[in-house]
Design a protein around this motif. Structure first.
Motif, PDB file in Angstrom:
ATOM      1  N   LEU A  97       0.817  -1.031  -0.132  1.00 47.97           N
ATOM      2  CA  LEU A  97       0.128   0.066   0.021  1.00 47.97           C
ATOM      3  C   LEU A  97       0.979   1.253   0.070  1.00 47.97           C
ATOM      4  CD1 LEU A  97      -3.083   0.604  -0.031  1.00 47.97           C
ATOM      5  CD2 LEU A  97      -2.768   0.935   2.429  1.00 47.97           C
ATOM      6  N   ARG A  98       1.120   2.001  -1.117  1.00 50.92           N
ATOM      7  CA  ARG A  98       1.894   2.843  -1.396  1.00 50.92           C
ATOM      8  C   ARG A  98       3.299   2.652  -0.729  1.00 50.92           C
ATOM      9  NH1 ARG A  98      -2.945   5.191  -0.192  1.00 50.92           N
ATOM     10  NH2 ARG A  98      -2.304   5.710   1.965  1.00 50.92           N
ATOM     11  N   GLY A  99       3.907   1.748  -0.882  1.00 52.94           N
ATOM     12  CA  GLY A  99       5.320   1.519  -0.666  1.00 52.94           C
ATOM     13  C   GLY A  99       5.269   0.716   0.835  1.00 52.94           C
ATOM     14  N   ASP A 100       4.346   0.885   1.791  1.00 57.42           N
ATOM     15  CA  ASP A 100       4.048   0.004   2.939  1.00 57.42           C
ATOM     16  C   ASP A 100       3.517  -1.344   2.877  1.00 57.42           C
ATOM     17  OD1 ASP A 100       5.348   2.230   4.292  1.00 57.42           O
ATOM     18  OD2 ASP A 100       3.358   3.257   4.207  1.00 57.42           O
ATOM     19  N   ILE A 101       4.158  -2.377   3.274  1.00 56.59           N
ATOM     20  CA  ILE A 101       3.406  -3.628   3.543  1.00 56.59           C
ATOM     21  C   ILE A 101       2.315  -3.665   4.641  1.00 56.59           C
ATOM     22  CG2 ILE A 101       3.867  -6.088   3.715  1.00 56.59           C
ATOM     23  CD1 ILE A 101       5.116  -4.814   1.189  1.00 56.59           C
ATOM     24  N   ARG A 102       1.127  -4.257   4.303  1.00 57.30           N
ATOM     25  CA  ARG A 102       0.125  -4.178   5.303  1.00 57.30           C
ATOM     26  C   ARG A 102      -0.474  -5.587   5.462  1.00 57.30           C
ATOM     27  NH1 ARG A 102       1.299   0.322   8.093  1.00 57.30           N
ATOM     28  NH2 ARG A 102       1.324   2.217   6.911  1.00 57.30           N
ATOM     29  N   SER A 103      -1.014  -5.901   6.414  1.00 54.59           N
ATOM     30  CA  SER A 103      -1.652  -7.143   6.696  1.00 54.59           C
ATOM     31  C   SER A 103      -3.161  -6.925   6.024  1.00 54.59           C
ATOM     32  CB  SER A 103      -1.779  -7.622   8.265  1.00 54.59           C
ATOM     33  OG  SER A 103      -0.433  -7.782   8.711  1.00 54.59           O
ATOM     34  N   VAL A 104      -3.730  -8.246   5.513  1.00 53.19           N
ATOM     35  CA  VAL A 104      -5.140  -8.061   5.031  1.00 53.19           C
ATOM     36  C   VAL A 104      -5.664  -8.968   5.928  1.00 53.19           C
ATOM     37  CG1 VAL A 104      -6.512  -8.274   2.987  1.00 53.19           C
ATOM     38  CG2 VAL A 104      -4.539  -6.970   2.858  1.00 53.19           C
ATOM     39  N   VAL A 105      -6.602  -8.811   6.444  1.00 48.01           N
ATOM     40  CA  VAL A 105      -7.500  -9.738   7.492  1.00 48.01           C
ATOM     41  C   VAL A 105      -8.939  -9.984   6.827  1.00 48.01           C
ATOM     42  CG1 VAL A 105      -6.210  -9.314   9.498  1.00 48.01           C
ATOM     43  CG2 VAL A 105      -8.402  -7.917   8.811  1.00 48.01           C
ATOM     44  N   ASP A 106      -9.472 -11.132   7.039  1.00 43.63           N
ATOM     45  CA  ASP A 106     -10.753 -11.421   6.407  1.00 43.63           C
ATOM     46  C   ASP A 106     -11.755 -11.127   7.456  1.00 43.63           C
ATOM     47  OD1 ASP A 106     -12.960 -12.353   5.388  1.00 43.63           O
ATOM     48  OD2 ASP A 106     -12.349 -14.564   4.666  1.00 43.63           O
ATOM     49  N   LEU A 107     -12.475 -10.093   7.277  1.00 42.66           N
ATOM     50  CA  LEU A 107     -13.566  -9.548   8.350  1.00 42.66           C
ATOM     51  C   LEU A 107     -14.495 -10.828   8.701  1.00 42.66           C
ATOM     52  CD1 LEU A 107     -13.517  -7.145  10.365  1.00 42.66           C
ATOM     53  CD2 LEU A 107     -15.059  -6.123   8.897  1.00 42.66           C
ATOM     54  N   ARG A 108     -14.840 -11.357   7.685  1.00 40.64           N
ATOM     55  CA  ARG A 108     -15.877 -12.334   7.982  1.00 40.64           C
ATOM     56  C   ARG A 108     -15.276 -13.327   8.971  1.00 40.64           C
ATOM     57  NH1 ARG A 108     -20.122 -14.278   5.468  1.00 40.64           N
ATOM     58  NH2 ARG A 108     -20.737 -13.038   3.525  1.00 40.64           N
ATOM     59  N   GLN A 109     -14.001 -13.889   8.992  1.00 43.40           N
ATOM     60  CA  GLN A 109     -13.523 -14.802   9.777  1.00 43.40           C
ATOM     61  C   GLN A 109     -13.186 -14.085  11.381  1.00 43.40           C
ATOM     62  OE1 GLN A 109     -12.116 -18.026   9.507  1.00 43.40           O
ATOM     63  NE2 GLN A 109     -12.744 -18.305   7.401  1.00 43.40           N
ATOM     64  N   ILE A 110     -12.835 -12.925  11.254  1.00 44.66           N
ATOM     65  CA  ILE A 110     -12.866 -12.315  12.824  1.00 44.66           C
ATOM     66  C   ILE A 110     -14.150 -12.335  13.245  1.00 44.66           C
ATOM     67  CG2 ILE A 110     -12.253 -10.140  13.555  1.00 44.66           C
ATOM     68  CD1 ILE A 110      -9.961  -9.856  11.751  1.00 44.66           C
ATOM     69  N   LEU A 111     -15.132 -12.045  12.635  1.00 40.15           N
ATOM     70  CA  LEU A 111     -16.590 -12.002  13.246  1.00 40.15           C
ATOM     71  C   LEU A 111     -17.047 -13.343  13.325  1.00 40.15           C
ATOM     72  CD1 LEU A 111     -17.863  -8.630  11.477  1.00 40.15           C
ATOM     73  CD2 LEU A 111     -17.020  -9.058  13.667  1.00 40.15           C
ATOM     74  N   GLN A 112     -16.501 -14.401  12.743  1.00 41.21           N
ATOM     75  CA  GLN A 112     -16.968 -15.771  12.945  1.00 41.21           C
ATOM     76  C   GLN A 112     -18.176 -15.969  12.058  1.00 41.21           C
ATOM     77  OE1 GLN A 112     -16.874 -17.509  16.879  1.00 41.21           O
ATOM     78  NE2 GLN A 112     -16.364 -15.577  17.980  1.00 41.21           N
ATOM     79  N   LEU A 113     -18.226 -15.405  11.018  1.00 42.66           N
ATOM     80  CA  LEU A 113     -19.217 -15.546  10.091  1.00 42.66           C
ATOM     81  C   LEU A 113     -18.880 -16.730   8.932  1.00 42.66           C
ATOM     82  CD1 LEU A 113     -19.944 -12.035   9.210  1.00 42.66           C
ATOM     83  CD2 LEU A 113     -21.501 -13.201  10.275  1.00 42.66           C
ATOM     84  N   PRO A 114     -20.050 -17.353   8.354  1.00 37.57           N
ATOM     85  CA  PRO A 114     -19.666 -18.284   7.426  1.00 37.57           C
ATOM     86  C   PRO A 114     -18.717 -17.804   6.261  1.00 37.57           C
ATOM     87  CG  PRO A 114     -21.972 -18.162   7.812  1.00 37.57           C
ATOM     88  CD  PRO A 114     -21.421 -17.040   8.522  1.00 37.57           C
ATOM     89  N   ASN A 115     -18.068 -18.714   5.753  1.00 34.08           N
ATOM     90  CA  ASN A 115     -17.043 -18.647   4.638  1.00 34.08           C
ATOM     91  C   ASN A 115     -17.868 -17.990   3.576  1.00 34.08           C
ATOM     92  OD1 ASN A 115     -14.839 -19.632   6.191  1.00 34.08           O
ATOM     93  ND2 ASN A 115     -15.119 -21.711   5.104  1.00 34.08           N
ATOM     94  N   ARG A 116     -16.874 -17.130   2.800  1.00 40.32           N
ATOM     95  CA  ARG A 116     -17.683 -16.376   1.661  1.00 40.32           C
ATOM     96  C   ARG A 116     -17.598 -17.016   0.517  1.00 40.32           C
ATOM     97  NH1 ARG A 116     -12.153 -14.851   1.950  1.00 40.32           N
ATOM     98  NH2 ARG A 116     -10.822 -14.757  -0.163  1.00 40.32           N
ATOM     99  N   GLU A 117     -18.247 -16.763  -0.573  1.00 41.06           N
ATOM    100  CA  GLU A 117     -18.230 -17.500  -1.973  1.00 41.06           C
ATOM    101  C   GLU A 117     -16.936 -17.203  -2.387  1.00 41.06           C
ATOM    102  OE1 GLU A 117     -20.463 -19.128  -3.362  1.00 41.06           O
ATOM    103  OE2 GLU A 117     -22.080 -18.980  -1.505  1.00 41.06           O
ATOM    104  N   PRO A 118     -16.276 -18.335  -3.006  1.00 40.05           N
ATOM    105  CA  PRO A 118     -14.866 -18.283  -3.695  1.00 40.05           C
ATOM    106  C   PRO A 118     -14.782 -17.330  -4.515  1.00 40.05           C
ATOM    107  CG  PRO A 118     -15.814 -20.359  -4.223  1.00 40.05           C
ATOM    108  CD  PRO A 118     -16.915 -19.800  -3.101  1.00 40.05           C
ATOM    109  N   ASN A 119     -15.919 -17.094  -5.421  1.00 39.61           N
ATOM    110  CA  ASN A 119     -15.860 -16.201  -6.698  1.00 39.61           C
ATOM    111  C   ASN A 119     -16.042 -14.873  -6.458  1.00 39.61           C
ATOM    112  OD1 ASN A 119     -18.380 -16.766  -6.152  1.00 39.61           O
ATOM    113  ND2 ASN A 119     -19.009 -16.775  -8.329  1.00 39.61           N
ATOM    114  N   VAL A 120     -16.042 -14.296  -5.119  1.00 37.90           N
ATOM    115  CA  VAL A 120     -16.657 -13.106  -4.766  1.00 37.90           C
ATOM    116  C   VAL A 120     -15.077 -12.438  -4.353  1.00 37.90           C
ATOM    117  CG1 VAL A 120     -17.912 -11.407  -3.474  1.00 37.90           C
ATOM    118  CG2 VAL A 120     -18.943 -13.784  -4.194  1.00 37.90           C
ATOM    119  N   GLN A 121     -14.569 -11.602  -5.206  1.00 37.43           N
ATOM    120  CA  GLN A 121     -13.324 -11.011  -4.737  1.00 37.43           C
ATOM    121  C   GLN A 121     -13.360  -9.934  -3.635  1.00 37.43           C
ATOM    122  OE1 GLN A 121     -10.572 -12.085  -5.875  1.00 37.43           O
ATOM    123  NE2 GLN A 121      -8.855 -10.596  -5.588  1.00 37.43           N
ATOM    124  N   GLY A 122     -14.468  -9.207  -3.645  1.00 37.88           N
ATOM    125  CA  GLY A 122     -14.591  -8.021  -2.519  1.00 37.88           C
ATOM    126  C   GLY A 122     -13.940  -6.992  -2.511  1.00 37.88           C
TER     127      GLY A 122
END
Length: 197
Positions: A97-122
């Motif tokens: 991100l503009r030269g900085d390396i940032r972690s990307v988390v899946d908010l679904r997993q953090i909120l304990q929601l069902p897994n997303r559809e694999p073809n939905v990039q988001g």
């Protein structure tokens, strides 16, 4: 146009009686109108005094969520996320991100929601809290809207059990308002703090 309140009915009756020959003095009629004007003014003052907080509204299908705009740095389609071998499911990888390396988390997993559809990039919402920055993957981003924190209601025990301390409350439109500071307290961030600063 403001609909007359229940206690305004007497005002209409007083006016009708006066016009039909009632002996009420003009002073009494003036007092009735003055009282009604004061009630309307108080109602408008209360409405104007409402304080809204700008929120980014987004979707984790099928629910809608919101987070304070003050905690949002950037919103973009999710792309070029590099997976980390052996990382937990909630950590999708890292992004430049503009030269900085940032972690990307899946908010679904953090909120304990069902897994997303694999073809939905988001989409990626870049969140910040204090001196920490992280990308959070969501399904859709809707809009920025003012939400009254004073109107939030307590989540149900089931939702509280599912989302834990991440939820501030639910607004009258059934959007779940998240606490960004609580999200940053998730265990996944404690093991990846080097990519959050």
């Amino acid at each position: 146009m403001i609909a007359p309140a229940a206690n305004d009915v007497s005002t209409s009756a007083d006016v009708a009686n006066f016009r039909s020959g009632d002996r009420a003095s003009s002073e009494r009629l003036a007092a009735v109108f003055r009282e009604r004007a004061e009630r309307l003014a108080a109602r408008e003052t209360t409405r104007a005094a409402r304080v809204t907080t700008p929120m980014l509204v987004f979707e984790l299908t099928p629910e809608r969520y919101a987070v304070e705009l003050a905690n949002v740095m950037q919103v973009m389609p999710l792309a070029n996320c590099t997976p980390i071998p052996g990382a937990p499911a909630s950590l999708l990888g890292v992004i430049n991100l503009r030269g900085d390396i940032r972690s990307v988390v899946d908010l679904r997993q953090i909120l304990q929601l069902p897994n997303r559809e694999p073809n939905v990039q988001g989409y990626l919402i870049v969140l910040r809290h204090a001196d920490r920055v992280v990308g959070a993957r969501v399904d859709q981003v809707h809009c920025v809207q003012g939400i009254e924190l004073a109107e939030l209601i307590e989540p149900s025990p089931e939702l509280r059990r599912l989302h834990g301390a991440f939820v501030k409350g639910i607004d009258p439109d059934m959007r779940i308002v998240l606490d960004a500071a609580a999200i940053f307290s998730h265990a996944v961030f404690k093991t990846n703090s080097s990519t959050e600063k």
